[in-house]
Write a protein that holds these residues in place. Structure first.
Motif, short mmCIF file in Angstrom:
data_model
loop_
_atom_site.label_atom_id
_atom_site.label_comp_id
_atom_site.label_asym_id
_atom_site.label_seq_id
_atom_site.Cartn_x
_atom_site.Cartn_y
_atom_site.Cartn_z
N MET A 24 9.39 1.83 -8.66
CA MET A 24 8.23 2.63 -9.07
C MET A 24 6.94 1.85 -8.92
O MET A 24 5.92 2.21 -9.49
N GLY A 25 7.00 0.74 -8.21
CA GLY A 25 5.79 -0.05 -8.01
C GLY A 25 4.97 0.54 -6.88
O GLY A 25 4.92 1.76 -6.70
N ILE A 26 4.35 -0.31 -6.10
CA ILE A 26 3.50 0.18 -5.01
C ILE A 26 4.38 0.77 -3.90
O ILE A 26 5.36 0.17 -3.50
N GLY A 27 3.98 1.95 -3.42
CA GLY A 27 4.67 2.54 -2.28
C GLY A 27 5.55 3.71 -2.63
O GLY A 27 5.87 3.95 -3.80
N GLU A 28 5.92 4.46 -1.61
CA GLU A 28 6.84 5.60 -1.75
C GLU A 28 8.19 5.13 -1.19
O GLU A 28 8.35 4.98 0.04
N GLY A 61 0.84 -1.20 0.00
CA GLY A 61 0.00 0.00 0.00
C GLY A 61 0.87 1.24 0.00
O GLY A 61 2.09 1.16 -0.17
N CYS A 62 0.24 2.40 0.18
CA CYS A 62 0.99 3.65 0.13
C CYS A 62 0.20 4.73 0.86
O CYS A 62 -1.03 4.78 0.77
N ALA A 63 0.90 5.58 1.59
CA ALA A 63 0.23 6.62 2.38
C ALA A 63 0.13 7.96 1.64
O ALA A 63 -0.42 8.91 2.17
N MET A 64 0.66 8.02 0.41
CA MET A 64 0.79 9.33 -0.25
C MET A 64 -0.53 9.84 -0.83
O MET A 64 -0.71 11.04 -1.00
N GLY A 65 -1.43 8.93 -1.18
CA GLY A 65 -2.78 9.34 -1.60
C GLY A 65 -2.87 10.06 -2.93
O GLY A 65 -3.81 10.85 -3.13
N CYS A 66 -1.96 9.82 -3.86
CA CYS A 66 -2.04 10.50 -5.18
C CYS A 66 -3.38 10.16 -5.83
O CYS A 66 -3.79 9.00 -5.87
N THR A 67 -4.02 11.19 -6.38
CA THR A 67 -5.40 11.01 -6.84
C THR A 67 -5.51 10.24 -8.15
O THR A 67 -6.58 9.77 -8.50
N PHE A 68 -4.39 10.12 -8.88
CA PHE A 68 -4.42 9.44 -10.18
C PHE A 68 -3.98 7.99 -10.08
O PHE A 68 -3.84 7.30 -11.08
N CYS A 69 -3.71 7.51 -8.86
CA CYS A 69 -3.04 6.22 -8.68
C CYS A 69 -3.99 5.18 -8.10
O CYS A 69 -4.77 5.48 -7.19
N ALA A 70 -3.87 3.94 -8.60
CA ALA A 70 -4.74 2.85 -8.13
C ALA A 70 -4.46 2.50 -6.67
O ALA A 70 -5.33 2.03 -5.95
N THR A 71 -3.22 2.74 -6.25
CA THR A 71 -2.83 2.38 -4.88
C THR A 71 -3.26 3.45 -3.88
O THR A 71 -3.51 3.15 -2.71
N GLY A 72 -3.34 4.71 -4.37
CA GLY A 72 -3.60 5.85 -3.51
C GLY A 72 -4.69 5.63 -2.46
O GLY A 72 -4.45 5.81 -1.26
N PRO A 73 -5.90 5.21 -2.87
CA PRO A 73 -6.99 5.12 -1.89
C PRO A 73 -6.83 3.98 -0.88
O PRO A 73 -7.58 3.91 0.09
S1 SF4 Z 1 2.23 4.44 -5.20
FE1 SF4 Z 1 3.29 6.28 -6.02
S2 SF4 Z 1 1.74 7.26 -7.34
FE2 SF4 Z 1 0.66 5.78 -6.02
S3 SF4 Z 1 -0.05 6.95 -4.21
FE3 SF4 Z 1 1.96 6.09 -3.69
S4 SF4 Z 1 3.45 7.69 -4.26
FE4 SF4 Z 1 1.52 8.20 -5.28
#
Ligand code: SF4
Length: 339
Positions: free
Chosen positions: A154-158, A105-117
């Motif tokens: 560049m996969g899932i996560g920051e 998962g990822c905590a960054m919440g980018c609005t264009f990303c499938a992982t964000g939510p």
């Molecule tokens: S995986 Fe990358 S693009 Fe997706 S929410 Fe996290 S930082 Fe943003």
């Protein structure tokens, strides 16, 4: 994993009373030939193979699903605690590239990303990232694909939100006794975590730092990437300038083109002003449609690129692989969709 770091390898050798040449043979099977089955290690005695198979596994994680497309292969990797991530092998003419995940998962919440939510479940350890890489190398070998020579984080996560583990992983990937992937062939992509960029600069690695801009001003960037409220663009660019000064490595700025949102002439002009005089490469990324996300792909990539070039900047358009299997940038999730 059985043998990802030298200390563990040596410990195992001591436990089994193995001479150095045996250790080298086992290492060659695991990292030279990417063999996952001790019984295939035909230059070891059957007794040793049985001992190894009884006591160890080459990886703790497993590939539980695979989806193949024309230019990429997506692997769903499951760890012993049940956590799942996706990792992608991108196929080029002379080599393959592994796009690895750094977090569940990822905590960054980018609005264009499938992982964000989905939010962040946990960090991956260096060993878990190395296992992803090993699975990619193993898959490429078994399926006669070009060997994995590049890594993109560049996969899932920051990656920089999992700084220590990611740095440890980079050293392992680079280790000639393990994966032997040159630092110049490793790209780390970040949303722009400034203090970690500064810390990374101090390591003077030869990796490529790729920073996701996606907008030419803070107002728009805050809408697309909520994390950017903490990191103003001017500060990120100053940190990247310093990074280049310290490491001698040019930074790549990634810019995802979203139709009508950030792809107009006015955005191009603003981006050119923002990056004027910076020693950088701008990588324009075609947006890949993500279910539940309303952005649309832009058709203006070539025009946008020309505009930047006319302003004296270096700009490329990234070849997008893996769209048909939801393996392209921003499309990875914690589980493969049903086929
Ligand atoms: S995986 Fe990358 S693009 Fe997706 S929410 Fe996290 S930082 Fe943003």
């Amino acid at each position: 994993m059985f043998a990802l770091d030298d200390a563990r390898f040596q410990r195992t050798a001591a436990e089994l009373n193995l001479p150095a040449y045996r250790l080298a043979q086992i290492r060659q099977w695991i990292y030279g030939r990417f063999t996952g089955d001790f019984y295939e290690m035909s230059n070891l005695s059957l007794a040793l193979r049985e001992t190894l198979a009884g006591k160890y596994r080459v990886t703790n994680s497993q590939v539980v699903a695979v989806r193949t497309g024309t230019g990429s292969v997506k692997l769903l990797v499951q760890y012993p605690d049940g956590a799942k991530i996706e990792t992608v092998i991108m196929l080029y003419r002379d080599w393959s590239s592994a796009c690895l995940s750094t977090q569940v998962g990822c905590a960054m919440g980018c609005t264009f990303c499938a992982t964000g939510p989905m939010g962040l479940e946990r960090n991956l350890t260096a060993e878990e990232m190395a296992e992803q890489l090993w699975h990619c190398c193993h898959y490429a070998k078994v399926n006669s694909l070009q060997p994995v020579r590049n890594i993109v984080l560049m996969g899932i996560g920051e990656p920089l939100a999992n700084y220590r583990n990611v740095v440890e992983f980079i050293y392992r990937a680079n280790d000639p006794q393990l994966f032997d992937i040159g630092q110049r062939r490793i790209t780390l992509s970040t949303a722009g975590l400034i203090s970690q960029i500064q810390e990374l600069a101090g390591l003077k690695l030869a990796i490529t730092l790729a920073v996701s801009l996606h907008a030419p001003n803070d107002k728009l960037r805050n809408q697309l990437m909520p994390i950017s409220r903490k990191y103003p663009l001017q500060d990120i660019i100053a940190a990247c300038r310093k990074y280049t000064e310290v490491t001698g490595r040019r930074v790549t700025y990634e810019y995802l083109l979203l139709a009508g949102i950030n792809d107009q002439d006015s955005h191009g002009a603003e981006l050119a002003r923002l990056l004027k005089g910076e020693n950088c490469l701008i990588n324009l990324i075609p947006f890949n449609q993500v279910s539940g996300v309303s952005f649309r792909p832009s058709s203006r990539a070539a025009v946008f690129q020309k505009q930047l070039e006319q302003a004296g900047l270096n700009a490329t358009i990234r070849r997008s692989l893996g769209q048909e299997i939801d393996a392209a940038c921003g499309q990875l999730r914690k589980g493969l969709p049903e086929q």
